[in-house]
Design a protein around this motif. Structure first.
Motif, short mmCIF file in Angstrom:
data_model
loop_
_atom_site.label_atom_id
_atom_site.label_comp_id
_atom_site.label_asym_id
_atom_site.label_seq_id
_atom_site.Cartn_x
_atom_site.Cartn_y
_atom_site.Cartn_z
N UNK A 59 0.83 -1.21 0.00
CA UNK A 59 0.00 0.00 0.00
C UNK A 59 0.86 1.26 0.00
N UNK A 60 1.93 1.25 0.76
CA UNK A 60 2.84 2.41 0.74
C UNK A 60 3.34 2.67 -0.67
N UNK A 61 3.79 1.61 -1.34
CA UNK A 61 4.29 1.78 -2.72
C UNK A 61 3.17 2.24 -3.65
N UNK A 62 2.01 1.62 -3.56
CA UNK A 62 0.89 1.95 -4.45
C UNK A 62 0.43 3.39 -4.27
N UNK A 63 0.44 3.88 -3.03
CA UNK A 63 -0.03 5.22 -2.74
C UNK A 63 1.09 6.27 -2.79
N UNK A 64 2.29 5.84 -3.12
CA UNK A 64 3.40 6.77 -3.27
C UNK A 64 3.93 7.31 -1.95
N UNK A 65 3.79 6.55 -0.88
CA UNK A 65 4.32 6.97 0.42
C UNK A 65 5.75 6.49 0.54
N UNK A 66 6.68 7.43 0.50
CA UNK A 66 8.09 7.09 0.65
C UNK A 66 8.30 6.56 2.07
N UNK A 67 8.95 5.41 2.19
CA UNK A 67 9.09 4.77 3.49
C UNK A 67 10.38 3.96 3.57
N UNK A 68 10.76 3.65 4.78
CA UNK A 68 11.87 2.73 5.03
C UNK A 68 11.28 1.47 5.65
N UNK A 69 11.54 0.35 5.00
CA UNK A 69 11.03 -0.94 5.47
C UNK A 69 11.90 -1.41 6.65
N UNK A 70 11.25 -1.60 7.80
CA UNK A 70 11.95 -2.08 8.99
C UNK A 70 11.12 -3.16 9.65
N UNK A 71 11.62 -4.38 9.66
CA UNK A 71 11.02 -5.48 10.41
C UNK A 71 9.82 -6.12 9.74
N UNK A 72 9.34 -7.17 10.42
CA UNK A 72 8.19 -7.92 9.94
C UNK A 72 7.40 -8.46 11.12
N UNK A 73 6.21 -8.91 10.85
CA UNK A 73 5.34 -9.47 11.89
C UNK A 73 5.94 -10.79 12.38
N UNK A 74 5.94 -11.01 13.66
CA UNK A 74 6.55 -12.21 14.24
C UNK A 74 5.57 -13.30 14.62
N UNK A 75 4.28 -13.07 14.42
CA UNK A 75 3.31 -14.11 14.76
C UNK A 75 2.36 -13.67 15.85
N UNK A 76 1.41 -14.54 16.15
CA UNK A 76 0.34 -14.20 17.08
C UNK A 76 0.61 -14.57 18.53
N UNK A 77 1.51 -15.47 18.77
CA UNK A 77 1.77 -15.90 20.15
C UNK A 77 2.46 -14.79 20.94
N UNK A 78 2.14 -14.71 22.22
CA UNK A 78 2.66 -13.64 23.07
C UNK A 78 4.18 -13.61 23.08
N UNK A 79 4.83 -14.77 23.16
CA UNK A 79 6.29 -14.83 23.15
C UNK A 79 6.87 -14.28 21.86
N UNK A 80 6.25 -14.63 20.74
CA UNK A 80 6.70 -14.13 19.43
C UNK A 80 6.51 -12.62 19.35
N UNK A 81 5.39 -12.14 19.90
CA UNK A 81 5.15 -10.69 19.91
C UNK A 81 6.21 -9.97 20.74
N UNK A 82 6.59 -10.56 21.86
CA UNK A 82 7.62 -9.95 22.72
C UNK A 82 8.96 -9.88 21.99
N UNK A 83 9.32 -10.96 21.33
CA UNK A 83 10.57 -10.97 20.54
C UNK A 83 10.49 -9.93 19.44
N UNK A 84 9.34 -9.87 18.76
CA UNK A 84 9.16 -8.89 17.69
C UNK A 84 9.26 -7.46 18.20
N UNK A 85 8.67 -7.21 19.37
CA UNK A 85 8.71 -5.86 19.95
C UNK A 85 10.16 -5.46 20.24
#
Length: 161
Positions: A43-69
């Motif tokens: 969506x950023x690319x399609x709408x022309x929003x210049x951005x820096x890609x940083x990180x990705x979703x780590x999953x739904x489990x609480x432990x994975x969310x903590x690692x992702x955070x």
């Protein structure tokens, strides 16, 4: 002003696009970071929003969310520190729509931040970013009691949707 906006989910691109455009039109320097999740980057690319890609979703489990955070917040701190050094100026504010990552990173860098949310039941998320943000924005449709449950009683600003 130097403004940092973090996008972590595809709806945030649509919510923040008019904010990004208006701030830019008013002469503010707006820098955008975006997480790879759902169609956020597309969506950023399609709408022309210049951005820096940083990180990705780590999953739904609480432990994975903590690692992702921890992982993404650290990456955002490194990115922002480099950006501020190269620009020779600090960010005046960091904005996010429920992004714990930007709230943590901004707090570590002592950058004032604001978060917003439109779903009151994500209490773990709100207990992190509402405690760290300088201001919290919620629509009128969310009852004040929901703000009280998320630790943002003193900084909740209500807006008409």
């Amino acid at each position: 002003m130097r403004i940092w906006i973090d996008l972590t989910n595809s709806p945030h691109v649509l919510v923040m696009r008019p904010v990004i455009e208006r701030l830019g039109a008013e002469g503010h320097e707006v820098r955008v970071t975006a997480r790879d999740f759902a169609q956020t980057l597309e969506l950023c690319r399609r709408l022309g929003i210049e951005h820096t890609h940083i990180g990705h979703h780590r999953g739904e489990r609480l432990g994975a969310k903590a690692i992702g955070l921890g992982s993404r917040s650290s990456a955002l701190v490194r990115w922002a520190a480099r950006d501020m050094r190269s620009a020779g100026a600090r960010f005046d504010i960091a904005l996010g729509h429920g992004s714990n990552d930007v709230s943590v990173a901004a707090a570590l860098l002592r950058i004032p931040s604001s978060t917003m949310f439109d779903y009151e039941w994500a209490t773990v998320q709100h207990n992190i970013n509402c405690r760290l943000a300088s201001a919290v924005v919620v629509p009128d449709a969310i009852p004040p009691s929901a703000c009280a449950a998320t630790a943002c009683v003193t900084s909740c600003t209500r807006t008409r949707a």
